[in-house]
Motif scaffolding. Structure first.
Motif, PDB file in Angstrom:
ATOM      1  N   LYS A 169      13.456  22.965  71.914  1.00 20.49           N
ATOM      2  CA  LYS A 169      12.979  24.014  72.819  1.00 20.49           C
ATOM      3  C   LYS A 169      13.674  23.966  74.175  1.00 20.49           C
ATOM      4  O   LYS A 169      13.788  24.976  74.849  1.00 20.49           O
ATOM      5  CB  LYS A 169      11.463  23.944  72.980  1.00 20.49           C
ATOM      6  CG  LYS A 169      10.966  22.702  73.658  1.00 20.49           C
ATOM      7  CD  LYS A 169       9.469  22.732  73.816  1.00 20.49           C
ATOM      8  CE  LYS A 169       9.027  21.423  74.457  1.00 20.49           C
ATOM      9  NZ  LYS A 169       7.636  21.414  74.803  1.00 20.49           N
ATOM     10  N   ASP A 170      14.193  22.794  74.569  1.00 20.17           N
ATOM     11  CA  ASP A 170      14.862  22.648  75.862  1.00 20.17           C
ATOM     12  C   ASP A 170      16.344  23.015  75.817  1.00 20.17           C
ATOM     13  O   ASP A 170      17.015  22.979  76.832  1.00 20.17           O
ATOM     14  CB  ASP A 170      14.726  21.202  76.364  1.00 20.17           C
ATOM     15  CG  ASP A 170      13.276  20.801  76.558  1.00 20.17           C
ATOM     16  OD1 ASP A 170      12.444  21.678  76.834  1.00 20.17           O
ATOM     17  OD2 ASP A 170      12.982  19.601  76.448  1.00 20.17           O
ATOM     18  N   GLY A 171      16.873  23.295  74.644  1.00 22.52           N
ATOM     19  CA  GLY A 171      18.283  23.651  74.529  1.00 22.52           C
ATOM     20  C   GLY A 171      18.964  22.888  73.406  1.00 22.52           C
ATOM     21  O   GLY A 171      18.309  22.437  72.468  1.00 22.52           O
ATOM     22  N   ILE A 172      20.294  22.752  73.542  1.00 20.07           N
ATOM     23  CA  ILE A 172      21.052  22.072  72.487  1.00 20.07           C
ATOM     24  C   ILE A 172      21.815  20.884  73.070  1.00 20.07           C
ATOM     25  O   ILE A 172      22.152  20.847  74.252  1.00 20.07           O
ATOM     26  CB  ILE A 172      22.033  23.010  71.761  1.00 20.07           C
ATOM     27  CG1 ILE A 172      23.118  23.506  72.722  1.00 20.07           C
ATOM     28  CG2 ILE A 172      21.339  24.149  71.091  1.00 20.07           C
ATOM     29  CD1 ILE A 172      24.276  24.163  72.027  1.00 20.07           C
ATOM     30  N   ARG A 173      22.056  19.924  72.191  1.00 18.27           N
ATOM     31  CA  ARG A 173      22.926  18.785  72.481  1.00 18.27           C
ATOM     32  C   ARG A 173      23.881  18.652  71.314  1.00 18.27           C
ATOM     33  O   ARG A 173      23.468  18.771  70.162  1.00 18.27           O
ATOM     34  CB  ARG A 173      22.132  17.488  72.594  1.00 18.27           C
ATOM     35  CG  ARG A 173      21.236  17.404  73.792  1.00 18.27           C
ATOM     36  CD  ARG A 173      20.484  16.086  73.837  1.00 18.27           C
ATOM     37  NE  ARG A 173      19.399  16.119  72.854  1.00 18.27           N
ATOM     38  CZ  ARG A 173      19.012  15.095  72.120  1.00 18.27           C
ATOM     39  NH1 ARG A 173      19.607  13.929  72.207  1.00 18.27           N
ATOM     40  NH2 ARG A 173      18.024  15.207  71.249  1.00 18.27           N
ATOM     41  N   VAL A 174      25.147  18.380  71.611  1.00 14.93           N
ATOM     42  CA  VAL A 174      26.133  18.115  70.568  1.00 14.93           C
ATOM     43  C   VAL A 174      26.529  16.654  70.692  1.00 14.93           C
ATOM     44  O   VAL A 174      26.897  16.189  71.769  1.00 14.93           O
ATOM     45  CB  VAL A 174      27.362  19.033  70.699  1.00 14.93           C
ATOM     46  CG1 VAL A 174      28.427  18.659  69.685  1.00 14.93           C
ATOM     47  CG2 VAL A 174      26.953  20.499  70.524  1.00 14.93           C
ATOM     48  N   ILE A 175      26.432  15.930  69.579  1.00 19.48           N
ATOM     49  CA  ILE A 175      26.670  14.488  69.562  1.00 19.48           C
ATOM     50  C   ILE A 175      27.734  14.166  68.525  1.00 19.48           C
ATOM     51  O   ILE A 175      27.627  14.594  67.367  1.00 19.48           O
ATOM     52  CB  ILE A 175      25.356  13.742  69.230  1.00 19.48           C
ATOM     53  CG1 ILE A 175      24.301  14.073  70.296  1.00 19.48           C
ATOM     54  CG2 ILE A 175      25.595  12.236  69.111  1.00 19.48           C
ATOM     55  CD1 ILE A 175      22.893  13.786  69.881  1.00 19.48           C
TER      56      ILE A 175
END
Length: 157
Positions: A141-147
């Protein structure tokens, strides 16, 4: 879960997961992915040897994961369009969405002219991104992260 591709080492992974108590109903590599996620969480992608694009909804964590194989054999595109998260293995699927803007990204166009391809995470369109190889994306819900989950190790002899 949504899966496009093949997990070459799924029989080995299945044996390992069965030894840990997992029970399988099929003989498919798809079911191995589900059990590997149950066992290892986000670290499961490190265990997969193959070519794949995977989407997993985790109901408990209320997050969606997208993952791409180590060498980027299977493409995986994503976009936010008017509050909606879109993903597909081909850009034409994103273009088919009625609110998707076909506005060209000038920087990507320059990269195409220079490299003769557009490197990840860019695409020709401003609103679309390509998940880099050996990476996974977490949508919350807070956005995206790419790992990045893997990188090529080069050693001199």
């Amino acid at each position: 879960m949504i899966f496009n591709g093949e997990i070459y080492n799924f029989l080995e992974l299945r044996s390992r997961l069965e030894a840990l108590g997992h029970r399988f109903r099929t003989n498919s590599d798809t079911e191995v992915i589900v059990h590997a996620y149950e066992e290892y969480g986000e670290r499961c992608f490190r265990h997969f040897n193959g070519m794949f694009a995977i989407g997993i909804w985790d109901e408990t964590k209320k997050q969606f994961l997208l993952a791409r194989d180590r060498l980027g054999k299977k493409p995986l595109y994503y976009s936010f369009v008017k509050g909606n998260f879109l993903f597909a293995s081909e850009l034409k699927a994103l273009i088919a969405y009625r609110n998707f803007s076909r506005q060209i990204n000038p920087l990507s166009f320059k990269k195409y002219l220079f490299f003769e391809y557009i490197p990840s995470p860019h695409t020709i369109f401003k609103e679309a991104n390509k998940l880099p190889p050996a990476s996974y994306l977490i949508l919350e819900k807070d956005g995206i992260r790419v790992i990045e989950y893997w990188s090529l190790s080069i050693r001199e002899r």
